[in-house]
Scaffold this motif. Sequence first.
Motif, PDB file in Angstrom:
ATOM      1  N   ASN A   1       0.842  -1.188   0.000  1.00 56.04           N
ATOM      2  CA  ASN A   1       0.000   0.000   0.000  1.00 56.04           C
ATOM      3  C   ASN A   1       0.885   1.248   0.000  1.00 56.04           C
ATOM      4  OD1 ASN A   1      -1.454   2.293   1.483  1.00 56.04           O
ATOM      5  ND2 ASN A   1      -3.151   0.879   1.087  1.00 56.04           N
ATOM      6  N   ASP A   2       0.788   2.031  -1.064  1.00 56.28           N
ATOM      7  CA  ASP A   2       1.673   3.190  -1.229  1.00 56.28           C
ATOM      8  C   ASP A   2       1.508   4.210  -0.111  1.00 56.28           C
ATOM      9  OD1 ASP A   2       2.719   2.133  -3.538  1.00 56.28           O
ATOM     10  OD2 ASP A   2       1.356   3.217  -4.874  1.00 56.28           O
ATOM     11  N   LEU A   3       0.260   4.438   0.322  1.00 51.91           N
ATOM     12  CA  LEU A   3       0.024   5.433   1.363  1.00 51.91           C
ATOM     13  C   LEU A   3       0.659   5.000   2.685  1.00 51.91           C
ATOM     14  CD1 LEU A   3      -1.279   8.047   2.337  1.00 51.91           C
ATOM     15  CD2 LEU A   3      -3.381   6.757   2.786  1.00 51.91           C
ATOM     16  N   LYS A   4       0.478   3.731   3.053  1.00 49.71           N
ATOM     17  CA  LYS A   4       1.069   3.241   4.303  1.00 49.71           C
ATOM     18  C   LYS A   4       2.590   3.314   4.255  1.00 49.71           C
ATOM     19  CE  LYS A   4      -2.685   0.070   5.548  1.00 49.71           C
ATOM     20  NZ  LYS A   4      -3.051  -1.349   5.807  1.00 49.71           N
ATOM     21  N   ILE A   5       3.157   2.975   3.113  1.00 50.31           N
ATOM     22  CA  ILE A   5       4.617   3.027   2.977  1.00 50.31           C
ATOM     23  C   ILE A   5       5.113   4.469   3.092  1.00 50.31           C
ATOM     24  CG2 ILE A   5       6.520   2.666   1.354  1.00 50.31           C
ATOM     25  CD1 ILE A   5       4.978   0.195   0.339  1.00 50.31           C
TER      26      ILE A   5
ATOM     27  N   PHE B   1      -2.009   3.832  19.060  1.00 50.55           N
ATOM     28  CA  PHE B   1      -2.393   2.992  17.932  1.00 50.55           C
ATOM     29  C   PHE B   1      -2.707   3.869  16.721  1.00 50.55           C
ATOM     30  CE2 PHE B   1      -3.260   0.132  21.492  1.00 50.55           C
ATOM     31  CZ  PHE B   1      -2.644  -1.024  21.029  1.00 50.55           C
ATOM     32  N   THR B   2      -2.417   3.351  15.546  1.00 44.28           N
ATOM     33  CA  THR B   2      -2.477   4.161  14.332  1.00 44.28           C
ATOM     34  C   THR B   2      -3.334   3.494  13.266  1.00 44.28           C
ATOM     35  OG1 THR B   2      -0.212   4.874  14.817  1.00 44.28           O
ATOM     36  CG2 THR B   2      -1.070   5.357  12.619  1.00 44.28           C
ATOM     37  N   GLY B   3      -4.279   4.256  12.728  1.00 44.25           N
ATOM     38  CA  GLY B   3      -5.091   3.780  11.619  1.00 44.25           C
ATOM     39  C   GLY B   3      -4.793   4.591  10.372  1.00 44.25           C
ATOM     40  N   VAL B   4      -4.834   3.941   9.222  1.00 45.18           N
ATOM     41  CA  VAL B   4      -4.572   4.609   7.947  1.00 45.18           C
ATOM     42  C   VAL B   4      -5.754   4.352   7.017  1.00 45.18           C
ATOM     43  CG1 VAL B   4      -3.060   4.753   5.934  1.00 45.18           C
ATOM     44  CG2 VAL B   4      -2.076   4.350   8.211  1.00 45.18           C
TER      45      VAL B   4
ATOM     46  N   LEU C   1      -5.113   8.565  10.486  1.00 43.94           N
ATOM     47  CA  LEU C   1      -4.644   9.382   9.371  1.00 43.94           C
ATOM     48  C   LEU C   1      -5.517   9.080   8.157  1.00 43.94           C
ATOM     49  CD1 LEU C   1      -0.817   8.804   9.907  1.00 43.94           C
ATOM     50  CD2 LEU C   1      -2.209  10.736  10.700  1.00 43.94           C
ATOM     51  N   ILE C   2      -6.279  10.077   7.724  1.00 41.80           N
ATOM     52  CA  ILE C   2      -7.256   9.883   6.659  1.00 41.80           C
ATOM     53  C   ILE C   2      -6.854  10.699   5.438  1.00 41.80           C
ATOM     54  CG2 ILE C   2      -9.684  10.153   6.019  1.00 41.80           C
ATOM     55  CD1 ILE C   2     -10.413   9.711   8.927  1.00 41.80           C
ATOM     56  N   ASP C   3      -6.794  10.031   4.300  1.00 39.96           N
ATOM     57  CA  ASP C   3      -6.355  10.671   3.058  1.00 39.96           C
ATOM     58  C   ASP C   3      -7.504  11.458   2.438  1.00 39.96           C
ATOM     59  OD1 ASP C   3      -4.726  11.375   0.982  1.00 39.96           O
ATOM     60  OD2 ASP C   3      -5.028   9.521  -0.153  1.00 39.96           O
TER      61      ASP C   3
END
Length: 390
Positions: free
Chosen positions: A252-256, A304-307, A338-340
């Motif tokens: 996943n490009d965003l997570k990376i 904790f982190t959500g994408v 973190l919301i795109d």
Amino acid sequence: MSFSSNFESDSYTRQELISQTEECFEEANYKISKIQNSSCIDIIAEQANDTRIKDYIVDNKTNIRVFLKILGNLNTFKDKQSKDIRLLSYIGGGVPLLIASRYAKNKQLENGIVYNRYTISSINFKTLALLLKNNINPTQIAIRGKNEPLVSINGLELENFVKSLENFTQQEICQKLNISRQSLTAYQKETIKPTITKYKEIVTFLGNNLLERSFQEIDKRLRKPLALFVTNNNDLDIDHKTFNDLNSITNNDLKIKINTHLEKLKFNKFWFQSLPWDGLITYQDKKSPDMNNPYQDTYTRKVFTGVVDSKTEPNLYKKRLEKSSKIFEFLNQTGIWLIDSDDLSNIDEDNINTKNIFIMSTEEFFDIKESRTLKRQINDTLQKKNQIDH
């Protein structure tokens, strides 16, 4: 289905096992949190100061927290699931445990025996029920490749029994038991465990020659209960390098991109594969005045982190968000999401419980150049929501 009325049952469907396990822990005065639609965990159970296993607890403030996955077939539990439940147990200060009916199509898990799946202890429901309801701890361990289980024994008790055999030398005892002196010493030091067959031979020999002791007394004193609800971080086999390497588990490009930015900000991070959230960041934070510890003035904050990428339907990530928030509240933890998207107004925080989650757009996140800026924003936002964890 009642736990009490079906206590003698040996086999359940997965859904029955989940219901029975929940009821079993609740009857033992644990509070539970149900985790729906997660491939690595179904239930978190927690109880403070369980007097029935107090011998295993040094600090009387210790909470017993168990992270449970319920399975029909133990062999369906995969390596990536084990990594997530072990990491969550490591972070959440608990122990992972698998409850299953069978380990192959027609092979049932036996009562009173602890199996192992990717270093995680695994038992059937009746073994769990006997532990919680009757304080009967398992003492046998199934080892892959061996035809019979091993028995956990109290080495000191064995040594005392052997010393009581005044009419036998140690060499004669070993000859009678058909074991080497090295094996007897290893049993006494608890560096190896006897098979159930050898254990029965030991009990029989001692019972026949220590007439003042009954076979039942010898058996009870020799067996050493396995402490399923107690672990340490070494037991969880956490490879920090593996859990920090996002590239090995996703493309996943965003997570990376987020992972790379966190590295630039020098945050410690871990990544999950099968939970409602995606990762965890940690950093050192100043203690609040009510955190009384004379030995340090900082502590490690876990967030904790959500994408969420732009392709995700709002209803889907809102469900993840709400589910994660409930779990964080149970664990007394916090999160950052973190919301795109440039527009976060469609997240109705009044109807979605996000009081322990800080929501930020990815654009705002990537604009952050210093770690202290993100730390301050997380802390300030959560303080305003009155849900900062200490």
